[in-house]
Scaffold this motif. Structure first.
Motif, PDB file in Angstrom:
ATOM      1  N   PRO A 147     -10.022   6.535   3.102  1.00 16.98           N
ATOM      2  CA  PRO A 147     -10.447   6.343   4.488  1.00 16.98           C
ATOM      3  C   PRO A 147     -10.926   4.927   4.792  1.00 16.98           C
ATOM      4  CG  PRO A 147     -12.089   7.592   3.285  1.00 16.98           C
ATOM      5  CD  PRO A 147     -10.901   7.451   2.382  1.00 16.98           C
ATOM      6  N   HIS A 148     -11.150   4.123   3.760  1.00 19.80           N
ATOM      7  CA  HIS A 148     -11.564   2.737   3.962  1.00 19.80           C
ATOM      8  C   HIS A 148     -10.424   1.859   4.466  1.00 19.80           C
ATOM      9  CE1 HIS A 148      -9.828   2.907  -0.058  1.00 19.80           C
ATOM     10  NE2 HIS A 148      -9.517   1.633   0.114  1.00 19.80           N
ATOM     11  N   LEU A 149      -9.184   2.311   4.318  1.00 22.70           N
ATOM     12  CA  LEU A 149      -8.041   1.544   4.818  1.00 22.70           C
ATOM     13  C   LEU A 149      -8.030   1.551   6.342  1.00 22.70           C
ATOM     14  CD1 LEU A 149      -5.173   2.789   2.467  1.00 22.70           C
ATOM     15  CD2 LEU A 149      -6.441   0.633   2.312  1.00 22.70           C
ATOM     16  N   THR A 150      -7.458   0.503   6.922  1.00 25.65           N
ATOM     17  CA  THR A 150      -7.310   0.462   8.370  1.00 25.65           C
ATOM     18  C   THR A 150      -6.145   1.357   8.788  1.00 25.65           C
ATOM     19  OG1 THR A 150      -5.733  -1.376   8.383  1.00 25.65           O
ATOM     20  CG2 THR A 150      -8.104  -1.952   8.409  1.00 25.65           C
ATOM     21  N   ALA A 151      -6.083   1.674  10.060  1.00 25.03           N
ATOM     22  CA  ALA A 151      -4.963   2.457  10.583  1.00 25.03           C
ATOM     23  C   ALA A 151      -3.649   1.733  10.320  1.00 25.03           C
ATOM     24  CB  ALA A 151      -5.151   2.726  12.071  1.00 25.03           C
ATOM     25  N   MET A 152      -3.633   0.417  10.517  1.00 22.92           N
ATOM     26  CA  MET A 152      -2.407  -0.349  10.280  1.00 22.92           C
ATOM     27  C   MET A 152      -1.977  -0.243   8.818  1.00 22.92           C
ATOM     28  SD  MET A 152      -0.032  -2.262  11.642  1.00 22.92           S
ATOM     29  CE  MET A 152      -0.653  -2.963  13.153  1.00 22.92           C
ATOM     30  N   GLU A 153      -2.926  -0.370   7.907  1.00 20.47           N
ATOM     31  CA  GLU A 153      -2.588  -0.271   6.478  1.00 20.47           C
ATOM     32  C   GLU A 153      -2.047   1.118   6.137  1.00 20.47           C
ATOM     33  OE1 GLU A 153      -5.831  -3.417   4.598  1.00 20.47           O
ATOM     34  OE2 GLU A 153      -6.494  -1.389   5.122  1.00 20.47           O
ATOM     35  N   MET A 154      -2.648   2.140   6.710  1.00 20.54           N
ATOM     36  CA  MET A 154      -2.190   3.508   6.444  1.00 20.54           C
ATOM     37  C   MET A 154      -0.787   3.754   6.993  1.00 20.54           C
ATOM     38  SD  MET A 154      -5.434   5.980   6.965  1.00 20.54           S
ATOM     39  CE  MET A 154      -7.014   5.650   6.236  1.00 20.54           C
ATOM     40  N   VAL A 155      -0.540   3.301   8.209  1.00 18.63           N
ATOM     41  CA  VAL A 155       0.781   3.499   8.807  1.00 18.63           C
ATOM     42  C   VAL A 155       1.829   2.724   8.010  1.00 18.63           C
ATOM     43  CG1 VAL A 155       2.199   3.079  10.865  1.00 18.63           C
ATOM     44  CG2 VAL A 155      -0.090   4.071  11.097  1.00 18.63           C
ATOM     45  N   ARG A 156       1.522   1.488   7.645  1.00 21.74           N
ATOM     46  CA  ARG A 156       2.469   0.672   6.867  1.00 21.74           C
ATOM     47  C   ARG A 156       2.784   1.334   5.520  1.00 21.74           C
ATOM     48  NH1 ARG A 156       4.001  -4.416   7.396  1.00 21.74           N
ATOM     49  NH2 ARG A 156       2.219  -4.946   8.713  1.00 21.74           N
ATOM     50  N   GLU A 157       1.770   1.772   4.804  1.00 26.23           N
ATOM     51  CA  GLU A 157       1.987   2.395   3.494  1.00 26.23           C
ATOM     52  C   GLU A 157       2.735   3.709   3.625  1.00 26.23           C
ATOM     53  OE1 GLU A 157       2.118   2.842  -0.576  1.00 26.23           O
ATOM     54  OE2 GLU A 157       1.701   1.065   0.638  1.00 26.23           O
ATOM     55  N   SER A 158       2.411   4.489   4.639  1.00 27.12           N
ATOM     56  CA  SER A 158       3.103   5.765   4.857  1.00 27.12           C
ATOM     57  C   SER A 158       4.581   5.538   5.161  1.00 27.12           C
ATOM     58  CB  SER A 158       2.442   6.533   6.000  1.00 27.12           C
ATOM     59  OG  SER A 158       1.106   6.842   5.677  1.00 27.12           O
ATOM     60  N   LEU A 159       4.889   4.546   5.977  1.00 31.12           N
ATOM     61  CA  LEU A 159       6.289   4.236   6.274  1.00 31.12           C
ATOM     62  C   LEU A 159       7.013   3.684   5.049  1.00 31.12           C
ATOM     63  CD1 LEU A 159       6.058   2.740   9.881  1.00 31.12           C
ATOM     64  CD2 LEU A 159       7.026   4.953   9.201  1.00 31.12           C
ATOM     65  N   THR A 162       7.894   6.596   2.925  1.00 30.24           N
ATOM     66  CA  THR A 162       8.990   7.308   3.582  1.00 30.24           C
ATOM     67  C   THR A 162      10.314   6.597   3.382  1.00 30.24           C
ATOM     68  OG1 THR A 162       7.444   8.145   5.232  1.00 30.24           O
ATOM     69  CG2 THR A 162       9.788   8.226   5.795  1.00 30.24           C
ATOM     70  N   ALA A 163      10.337   5.277   3.557  1.00 31.82           N
ATOM     71  CA  ALA A 163      11.580   4.516   3.405  1.00 31.82           C
ATOM     72  C   ALA A 163      12.104   4.580   1.974  1.00 31.82           C
ATOM     73  CB  ALA A 163      11.363   3.066   3.828  1.00 31.82           C
ATOM     74  N   ASP A 164      11.212   4.767   1.013  1.00 29.32           N
ATOM     75  CA  ASP A 164      11.636   4.913  -0.383  1.00 29.32           C
ATOM     76  C   ASP A 164      12.305   6.260  -0.640  1.00 29.32           C
ATOM     77  OD1 ASP A 164      10.575   2.412  -0.981  1.00 29.32           O
ATOM     78  OD2 ASP A 164       8.721   3.213  -1.840  1.00 29.32           O
ATOM     79  N   THR A 169      15.741   6.049   6.868  1.00 23.37           N
ATOM     80  CA  THR A 169      14.594   5.188   7.168  1.00 23.37           C
ATOM     81  C   THR A 169      14.679   3.940   6.306  1.00 23.37           C
ATOM     82  OG1 THR A 169      13.257   7.163   7.602  1.00 23.37           O
ATOM     83  CG2 THR A 169      12.063   5.103   7.234  1.00 23.37           C
ATOM     84  N   ASN A 170      14.573   2.753   6.931  1.00 22.02           N
ATOM     85  CA  ASN A 170      14.601   1.518   6.145  1.00 22.02           C
ATOM     86  C   ASN A 170      13.230   0.848   6.127  1.00 22.02           C
ATOM     87  OD1 ASN A 170      14.346   0.017   8.536  1.00 22.02           O
ATOM     88  ND2 ASN A 170      16.477  -0.636   8.559  1.00 22.02           N
ATOM     89  N   HIS A 171      13.157  -0.295   5.477  1.00 27.27           N
ATOM     90  CA  HIS A 171      11.891  -1.024   5.309  1.00 27.27           C
ATOM     91  C   HIS A 171      11.666  -2.109   6.367  1.00 27.27           C
ATOM     92  CE1 HIS A 171      12.222   0.803   1.290  1.00 27.27           C
ATOM     93  NE2 HIS A 171      10.897   0.725   1.284  1.00 27.27           N
ATOM     94  N   ASN A 172      12.465  -2.150   7.418  1.00 27.03           N
ATOM     95  CA  ASN A 172      12.278  -3.118   8.509  1.00 27.03           C
ATOM     96  C   ASN A 172      11.367  -2.490   9.558  1.00 27.03           C
ATOM     97  OD1 ASN A 172      14.051  -4.812   7.213  1.00 27.03           O
ATOM     98  ND2 ASN A 172      15.801  -4.255   8.470  1.00 27.03           N
ATOM     99  N   PHE A 173      10.060  -2.650   9.365  1.00 27.82           N
ATOM    100  CA  PHE A 173       9.092  -1.982  10.218  1.00 27.82           C
ATOM    101  C   PHE A 173       8.676  -2.836  11.402  1.00 27.82           C
ATOM    102  CE2 PHE A 173       7.725  -0.469   5.822  1.00 27.82           C
ATOM    103  CZ  PHE A 173       8.569   0.628   5.850  1.00 27.82           C
ATOM    104  N   VAL A 174       8.364  -2.142  12.494  1.00 30.45           N
ATOM    105  CA  VAL A 174       7.785  -2.759  13.680  1.00 30.45           C
ATOM    106  C   VAL A 174       6.538  -1.942  14.020  1.00 30.45           C
ATOM    107  CG1 VAL A 174       8.107  -3.270  16.130  1.00 30.45           C
ATOM    108  CG2 VAL A 174      10.004  -3.576  14.543  1.00 30.45           C
TER     109      VAL A 174
END
Length: 185
Positions: A147-159, A162-164, A169-174
């Motif tokens: 829970p110490h991670l930011t929302a951005m960090e969580m969304v990035r890591e979750s994506l 998923t891309a793996d 789903t690819n690794h070109n995130f926006v």
């Protein structure tokens, strides 16, 4: 609810921040047609975030209609989503559109489908697209165990997770975000 094999979009509210992220892959059958599609947008003067999965042309039509509803209902996201879903189910042209939306603001998250569903998730996260369950599972685990991670960090890591796993789903995130002004000093 329809399951689209097209992308992954994940939205989250965490520690006062609202973040939505998506991969950039667009497929045509079993072929990657484009790898850097921007599937997330800021709407209504940056106060509402939206992401789409499904047919790109259909999704752009829905985003335009949703933004019109936001204008008509003075930024009331829930009312706008409900009115869009009503139109989507009853309008002959809109009824044929194959896409889904996830929309978010400081008050909450909604998933809007062409079957007339406006779903408000039980958790402060929502995912759509072919990798949605991978992204949602990863995000839930991160919220619970990091829970110490930011929302951005969580969304990035979750994506990233998923891309793996998900071939659509690819690794070109926006990403787009609404930060909590009260946290800024």
């Amino acid at each position: 609810m329809i399951q689209l094999k097209s992308t992954t979009v994940l939205a989250m509210i965490h520690n006062g921040a609202v973040v939505i992220g998506a991969d950039g892959q667009a497929t045509f059958g079993h072929t990657v047609a484009k790898s850097n599609v921007k599937k997330v947008r800021k709407l209504f003067e940056g106060k509402v975030l939206a992401g789409f999965a499904g047919s790109t042309a259909d999704a752009f039509t829905l985003l335009e209609r949703f933004e019109e509803k936001l204008q008509s209902y003075h930024g009331n996201m829930k009312r706008s989503a409900i009115e869009l879903a009503k139109d989507w189910r009853t309008d002959r042209m809109l009824k044929r559109l194959e896409a889904m939306l996830v929309v978010a603001n400081r008050e909450g998250l909604l998933i809007v489908t062409g079957t007339g569903d406006v779903l408000e998730p039980d958790y402060p996260l929502a995912a759509i697209g072919s990798g949605s369950m991978y992204a949602q599972s990863a995000a839930m685990a991160l919220m619970k165990h990091a829970p110490h991670l930011t929302a951005m960090e969580m969304v990035r890591e979750s994506l990233t997770i998923t891309a793996d796993i998900c071939i659509y789903t690819n690794h070109n995130f926006v990403f787009e975000s609404i930060e909590d002004d009260r946290l800024t000093v």
